[in-house]
Design a protein around this motif. Sequence first.
Motif, PDB file in Angstrom:
ATOM      1  N   LYS A 152       0.833  -1.105   0.046  1.00 22.63           N
ATOM      2  CA  LYS A 152      -0.045   0.122   0.046  1.00 22.63           C
ATOM      3  C   LYS A 152       0.790   1.295  -0.053  1.00 22.63           C
ATOM      4  N   PHE A 153       2.069   1.261   0.390  1.00 21.30           N
ATOM      5  CA  PHE A 153       3.013   2.151   0.096  1.00 21.30           C
ATOM      6  C   PHE A 153       4.374   1.839  -0.547  1.00 21.30           C
ATOM      7  N   ALA A 154       4.675   0.723  -0.511  1.00 19.38           N
ATOM      8  CA  ALA A 154       5.905   0.207  -1.442  1.00 19.38           C
ATOM      9  C   ALA A 154       5.992   0.461  -2.671  1.00 19.38           C
ATOM     10  N   PHE A 155       4.611   0.192  -3.325  1.00 20.62           N
ATOM     11  CA  PHE A 155       4.409   0.427  -4.871  1.00 20.62           C
ATOM     12  C   PHE A 155       5.239   1.657  -5.276  1.00 20.62           C
ATOM     13  N   ILE A 156       5.391   2.735  -4.466  1.00 24.51           N
ATOM     14  CA  ILE A 156       6.224   4.005  -5.079  1.00 24.51           C
ATOM     15  C   ILE A 156       7.627   3.703  -5.461  1.00 24.51           C
ATOM     16  N   ASP A 157       8.206   2.756  -4.659  1.00 20.98           N
ATOM     17  CA  ASP A 157       9.681   2.140  -5.297  1.00 20.98           C
ATOM     18  C   ASP A 157       9.763   1.096  -6.032  1.00 20.98           C
ATOM     19  N   LEU A 158       8.606   0.165  -5.759  1.00 23.70           N
ATOM     20  CA  LEU A 158       8.574  -0.866  -6.635  1.00 23.70           C
ATOM     21  C   LEU A 158       8.471  -0.779  -8.212  1.00 23.70           C
ATOM     22  N   PHE A 159       7.627   0.295  -8.458  1.00 19.71           N
ATOM     23  CA  PHE A 159       7.335   0.717  -9.897  1.00 19.71           C
ATOM     24  C   PHE A 159       7.720   1.993 -10.065  1.00 19.71           C
ATOM     25  N   PRO A 160       8.890   2.220 -10.606  1.00 15.12           N
ATOM     26  CA  PRO A 160       9.505   3.692 -10.770  1.00 15.12           C
ATOM     27  C   PRO A 160       9.017   4.252 -11.967  1.00 15.12           C
ATOM     28  N   SER A 161       8.414   3.501 -12.916  1.00 18.10           N
ATOM     29  CA  SER A 161       7.633   3.901 -14.117  1.00 18.10           C
ATOM     30  C   SER A 161       6.249   4.312 -13.913  1.00 18.10           C
ATOM     31  N   LEU A 162       6.027   4.279 -12.656  1.00 19.11           N
ATOM     32  CA  LEU A 162       4.395   4.631 -12.467  1.00 19.11           C
ATOM     33  C   LEU A 162       4.334   6.056 -12.108  1.00 19.11           C
ATOM     34  N   HIS A 163       3.591   6.890 -12.961  1.00 22.20           N
ATOM     35  CA  HIS A 163       3.450   8.277 -12.413  1.00 22.20           C
ATOM     36  C   HIS A 163       2.057   8.739 -12.672  1.00 22.20           C
ATOM     37  N   ASP A 248      -1.492  11.702  -6.791  1.00 24.66           N
ATOM     38  CA  ASP A 248      -0.250  11.722  -7.955  1.00 24.66           C
ATOM     39  C   ASP A 248       0.768  11.139  -7.132  1.00 24.66           C
ATOM     40  N   VAL A 249       1.273   9.964  -7.921  1.00 23.04           N
ATOM     41  CA  VAL A 249       2.362   9.177  -7.196  1.00 23.04           C
ATOM     42  C   VAL A 249       3.481   9.948  -7.099  1.00 23.04           C
ATOM     43  N   ASP A 250       3.851  10.984  -8.098  1.00 27.48           N
ATOM     44  CA  ASP A 250       5.202  11.744  -7.974  1.00 27.48           C
ATOM     45  C   ASP A 250       5.029  12.494  -6.789  1.00 27.48           C
ATOM     46  N   SER A 251       4.061  12.983  -6.362  1.00 28.10           N
ATOM     47  CA  SER A 251       3.861  13.852  -5.372  1.00 28.10           C
ATOM     48  C   SER A 251       4.077  13.081  -3.982  1.00 28.10           C
ATOM     49  N   TRP A 252       3.617  11.671  -3.850  1.00 23.38           N
ATOM     50  CA  TRP A 252       4.035  10.860  -2.924  1.00 23.38           C
ATOM     51  C   TRP A 252       5.613  10.636  -2.717  1.00 23.38           C
ATOM     52  N   ARG A 253       6.181  10.518  -4.022  1.00 20.05           N
ATOM     53  CA  ARG A 253       7.548  10.354  -3.793  1.00 20.05           C
ATOM     54  C   ARG A 253       8.290  11.646  -3.348  1.00 20.05           C
ATOM     55  N   LYS A 254       7.781  12.656  -3.920  1.00 24.20           N
ATOM     56  CA  LYS A 254       8.433  14.074  -3.731  1.00 24.20           C
ATOM     57  C   LYS A 254       8.177  14.327  -1.956  1.00 24.20           C
ATOM     58  N   GLU A 255       7.164  14.014  -1.427  1.00 22.61           N
ATOM     59  CA  GLU A 255       7.192  14.086  -0.029  1.00 22.61           C
ATOM     60  C   GLU A 255       7.672  12.802   0.702  1.00 22.61           C
ATOM     61  N   LYS A 256       8.294  11.804   0.143  1.00 23.39           N
ATOM     62  CA  LYS A 256       8.891  10.798   0.911  1.00 23.39           C
ATOM     63  C   LYS A 256       8.008  10.054   1.532  1.00 23.39           C
ATOM     64  N   ILE A 257       6.650   9.647   1.171  1.00 18.48           N
ATOM     65  CA  ILE A 257       5.835   9.031   1.835  1.00 18.48           C
ATOM     66  C   ILE A 257       6.267   7.690   2.412  1.00 18.48           C
ATOM     67  N   SER A 258       6.852   6.836   1.358  1.00 16.51           N
ATOM     68  CA  SER A 258       7.541   5.678   1.686  1.00 16.51           C
ATOM     69  C   SER A 258       8.318   5.622   2.984  1.00 16.51           C
ATOM     70  N   ASP A 259       9.301   6.771   3.106  1.00 16.78           N
ATOM     71  CA  ASP A 259      10.149   6.966   4.287  1.00 16.78           C
ATOM     72  C   ASP A 259       9.384   7.130   5.447  1.00 16.78           C
ATOM     73  N   THR A 260       8.405   7.974   5.396  1.00 20.31           N
ATOM     74  CA  THR A 260       7.634   8.435   6.573  1.00 20.31           C
ATOM     75  C   THR A 260       6.687   7.305   7.110  1.00 20.31           C
ATOM     76  N   VAL A 261       6.161   6.171   6.187  1.00 20.60           N
ATOM     77  CA  VAL A 261       5.379   5.175   6.823  1.00 20.60           C
ATOM     78  C   VAL A 261       6.536   4.073   7.224  1.00 20.60           C
ATOM     79  N   LEU A 262       7.837   3.862   6.741  1.00 18.00           N
ATOM     80  CA  LEU A 262       8.635   2.926   7.193  1.00 18.00           C
ATOM     81  C   LEU A 262       9.284   3.288   8.532  1.00 18.00           C
ATOM     82  N   ASP A 263       9.528   4.828   8.787  1.00 13.64           N
ATOM     83  CA  ASP A 263      10.061   5.096   9.974  1.00 13.64           C
ATOM     84  C   ASP A 263       9.011   4.955  11.062  1.00 13.64           C
ATOM     85  N   LEU A 264       7.743   5.059  10.858  1.00 18.48           N
ATOM     86  CA  LEU A 264       6.673   4.622  11.737  1.00 18.48           C
ATOM     87  C   LEU A 264       6.631   3.271  12.100  1.00 18.48           C
ATOM     88  N   ILE A 265       6.865   2.400  10.952  1.00 23.21           N
ATOM     89  CA  ILE A 265       6.936   0.769  11.248  1.00 23.21           C
ATOM     90  C   ILE A 265       8.093   0.677  12.073  1.00 23.21           C
TER      91      ILE A 265
END
Length: 372
Positions: A152-163, A248-265
Amino acid sequence: MFHRCPKKVVTGASLIWAGFMIYLLAHVQNFADYGGRFKTGAKYAQELVSNISHSTFNKAEIALTEPTASHHTKSNVINVIIQAREDNLGGLISALNSVVVNTKNPVSFYLIVPDETTSHLQEWMKVPELSNVQYSLAKLPTDLETYSNAGKFAFIDLFPSLHGPAIYLDPDVIVQGDVADLLDTPFLFKDLGAFSDDCHTGSVSKMVASRGETRYASRLNLKQPTIAKLNLNPLTCTFNTGVFVISDVDSWRKEKISDTVLDLIHSHERSSIMGPQGGSDVVEAAILAAFYRRTSPLDPLWHVRNLGVTRGSRYSPFFLSNAKLLHWNGHFKPWKSSRSYGSTFEQKLWDNYFIHDPLGRFVPIRKKKSEI
């Protein structure tokens, strides 16, 4: 660049009205959090919101409040993300097929499955009904394999071609509407996505809500050091992560959503972020914290939940037939029909989209004719 509507003059008053209505859609529950007159006022506000969602309120004006630079148009490919395991792979197939059958738009699927399921899925996708479907495959990185919902958040990094915008679906859903309409969901400025809140989901959840289990105070440990720093309102409604629209997937990347969720985990590994009532896993709890008050609302018909919570249906056949998306987020999945569960109208709706496994590994459990 915001979406522009030709031959349409939008006044300042129109923008204010559109902004107010979308704010009301997203935050009407906050008025009810305090009880008394606020609760009464919220009841009427909810009725107003319900009427607006089915009215002819000018969507062109609403679109001007959208924050994404890559607004969806009917000619664009629609991105859909689904994560599944071997034991619910048939659910993924039904969900995917329901999307394809009910839209005229091209769809690109981004599917997350474990290594041992990849070859099985690839064979299933060769059946005639799905052979022309465009899809990409990925697996969770080793450090996230223990978290079943990490896609639910890892897709940001798993699919770099997704925009651009995208839709996330759990594998226990079927889609009966055109996902192009779902992708046109309006967003408030700076909101990360559109989700359904947990306080207004029908008769089943009303019982849960009355016990306060749909509030942040119950779902998160607000005294946990990392969570405490976020200053979350304990009475705020939580939201469901089984179906959501990504602004917008690119906005999630820009805001480093994946890192934020990982830090909480990772903070959970030191001290639990889970609340006293539970109701979510660690990934969902982390997303609740990371997305606090940054979600816009989904149309209720685009996420009808609590199917499979009990053995009988909680909704009428007419309502189920007209819902845009059905979600079996309860224990009783539509591919598991024991004698105690039986054949229901809900199950028949799911069966309409199931495609038999060419390898014969995934076989839905059904009652024998002699048992009916």
